[in-house]
Design an enzyme around this catalytic site. Structure first.
Site, mmCIF file in Angstrom:
data_model
loop_
_atom_site.group_PDB
_atom_site.id
_atom_site.type_symbol
_atom_site.label_atom_id
_atom_site.label_comp_id
_atom_site.label_asym_id
_atom_site.label_seq_id
_atom_site.Cartn_x
_atom_site.Cartn_y
_atom_site.Cartn_z
ATOM 1 N N HIS A 180 0.887 -1.172 0.000
ATOM 2 C CA HIS A 180 0.000 0.000 0.000
ATOM 3 C C HIS A 180 0.921 1.217 0.000
ATOM 4 C CE1 HIS A 180 -3.576 2.434 1.401
ATOM 5 N NE2 HIS A 180 -2.573 3.225 1.773
ATOM 6 N N ASP A 306 -10.595 -4.211 -4.488
ATOM 7 C CA ASP A 306 -10.446 -3.461 -3.230
ATOM 8 C C ASP A 306 -11.806 -3.315 -2.552
ATOM 9 O OD1 ASP A 306 -9.277 -2.174 -1.131
ATOM 10 O OD2 ASP A 306 -8.765 -0.351 -2.209
ATOM 11 N N PHE A 324 -12.688 5.600 4.162
ATOM 12 C CA PHE A 324 -12.373 5.341 2.759
ATOM 13 C C PHE A 324 -12.933 3.984 2.336
ATOM 14 C CE2 PHE A 324 -8.894 8.164 4.132
ATOM 15 C CZ PHE A 324 -8.885 9.108 3.115
#
Length: 428
Positions: A180, A306, A324
């Site tokens: 990430h 994701d 998020f």
């Protein structure tokens, strides 16, 4: 043992580029035969005229939220949602509560999957203890327990020494690191992309350099250590350039992007639409064009959802406070075989490669192919079905999608995992 004969189906097998109308014979958990006019007495029959068959989708980046965040999703509901989306293999990230950072935690996920999942589940172990970015997690022990990769997904590892040591250890165990890439010094309190939209909304913007700087560092370290590095959810044009450069240098790097980066820009966050708030943030049309070019030339290897479920109340907050992430299992295929494939100007079989065998190979999984003697993980797809995305019908516990109401074509008719139907409509 139960046999199933799927007749007159259009086979799309991306790994071999096999595209033809044929029959498929499933015998128990495996594909027994593929060919024209198969004749097997006693087998259950499906006349699949007009339908497509292709390998079950391999999603190498998803969040199933268990343990600890079961109000958002569980392994049971998440895999049910995956099956409805034609996904037969899910790789789940470690940022649960608590994080999956020990062999015991890996064993817990595998045990829960064994009892409650309807698709294959492969856990990722955390790269650092507690995902704090300070001390390495027991990488070798997690590998022996069944982790397929390590990652602090959701958090960029800011300490370069810790990252280098983790790469050294991961290389010993042939474990891919899923990175990430985010420099948190540049993204603090930034809910959307830095640019026109952050100005319009009056919020702090997240610059694309936060992604490209850490991507550069991780690629330099991967070159030094020989580690297998996978860059996840690429969103920025410069990131594609850097990956392309280091691939040409022979670094063992693969990368993915997500459907939302290929179909939306930061304008989707207008009017404080928290359902379009993702990390990294949606970028600009220029970035999007670079992602497509990266897919075409192989700089980006594959696409992953994701899938990041959140409750309605969590998303129903101010832009700066909402978490998020969006969900993606049940919108993946309609987007892939609709606007994404059309934008690329490629055939469906080429687009399917990005979510099947290429995804599997990126992190060394044996999946994503439909072949004689192979595991019977496959999807039956109706390419002509009208499909209006309706989040209220999703199998996921959560509803946080920016694609609600989109009119697309195509629908999953049935999903088979190891020869067992785990999703299908009443006509199958």
């Amino acid at each position: 043992m139960t046999q199933l004969l799927i007749q007159n189906v259009r086979l799309l097998e991306p790994a071999s580029m096999d595209d033809r109308v044929t029959d498929i014979l499933i015998d128990g958990e495996t594909i027994r035969d593929i060919g024209p006019s198969l004749n097997t007495k006693g087998a259950d029959l499906i006349d699949a005229n007009g339908l497509w068959a292709f390998p079950g989708v391999v999603d190498i980046h998803a969040h199933l939220r268990e343990p600890g965040q079961e109000s958002k999703e569980t392994i049971a509901t998440g895999t049910r949602s995956a099956a409805a989306g034609g996904i037969t293999t899910v790789v789940c990230m470690a940022n649960t509560a608590p994080p999956v950072d020990s062999p015991t935690a890996i064993e817990f996920v595998l045990e829960r999957a064994e009892r409650t999942a309807c698709v294959h589940v492969h856990p990722v172990g955390a790269l650092t203890k507690g995902m704090q970015g300070k001390e390495m997690a027991p990488i070798g022990a997690m590998a022996e327990a069944g982790a397929v990769a390590i990652s602090d997904d959701g958090c960029g590892v800011m300490d370069s020494y810790v990252m280098m040591r983790a790469m050294e250890y991961a290389a010993v165990f042939d474990m891919p690191i899923i990175s990430h890439c985010e420099d948190h010094n540049l993204t603090a309190n930034a809910p959307v992309n830095l640019g026109k939209m952050s100005t319009t909304l009056g919020v702090t913007g997240s610059p694309r350099e936060a992604e490209t700087i850490q991507t550069s560092r991780d690629l330099i370290l991967a070159r030094k250590t020989g580690a297998q590095l996978h860059i996840s959810h690429v969103s920025a044009a410069e990131t594609v350039d850097i990956i392309r450069f280091y691939k040409a240098k022979g670094v063992k790097v693969t990368a993915d992007t997500a459907p939302h980066y290929l179909t939306l820009t930061d304008e989707a966050t207008d009017h404080f639409n928290t359902n379009a708030k993702v990390n990294p943030p949606l970028r600009t049309l220029e970035d999007q064009e670079a992602l497509y070019e990266g897919l075409r030339d192989g700089s980006i290897d594959c696409i992953a959802t994701d899938h990041s479920p959140h409750t309605f109340s969590e998303k129903d907050q101010q832009m700066s406070a909402a978490p998020f992430g969006i969900i993606g299992f049940e919108t993946l295929l309609p987007l892939m075989l609709g606007p994404i494939q059309q934008r690329c100007g490629l055939d469906p079989i080429e687009a399917l490669g990005w979510i099947t065998y290429k995804s599997a190979r990126a992190i060394n999984l044996d999946a994503g192919e439909l072949k004689i003697g192979g595991r019977a993980d496959l999807v039956l797809w109706n390419p002509d079905a009208e499909n209006v995305i309706d989040a209220e019908t999703f199998y996921s516990k959560s509803r946080n999608t920016p694609f609600n109401g989109w009119k697309l074509k195509g629908r999953v008719k049935a999903t088979y995992v190891s020869g067992r139907r785990v999703h299908g409509d009443s006509e199958i």
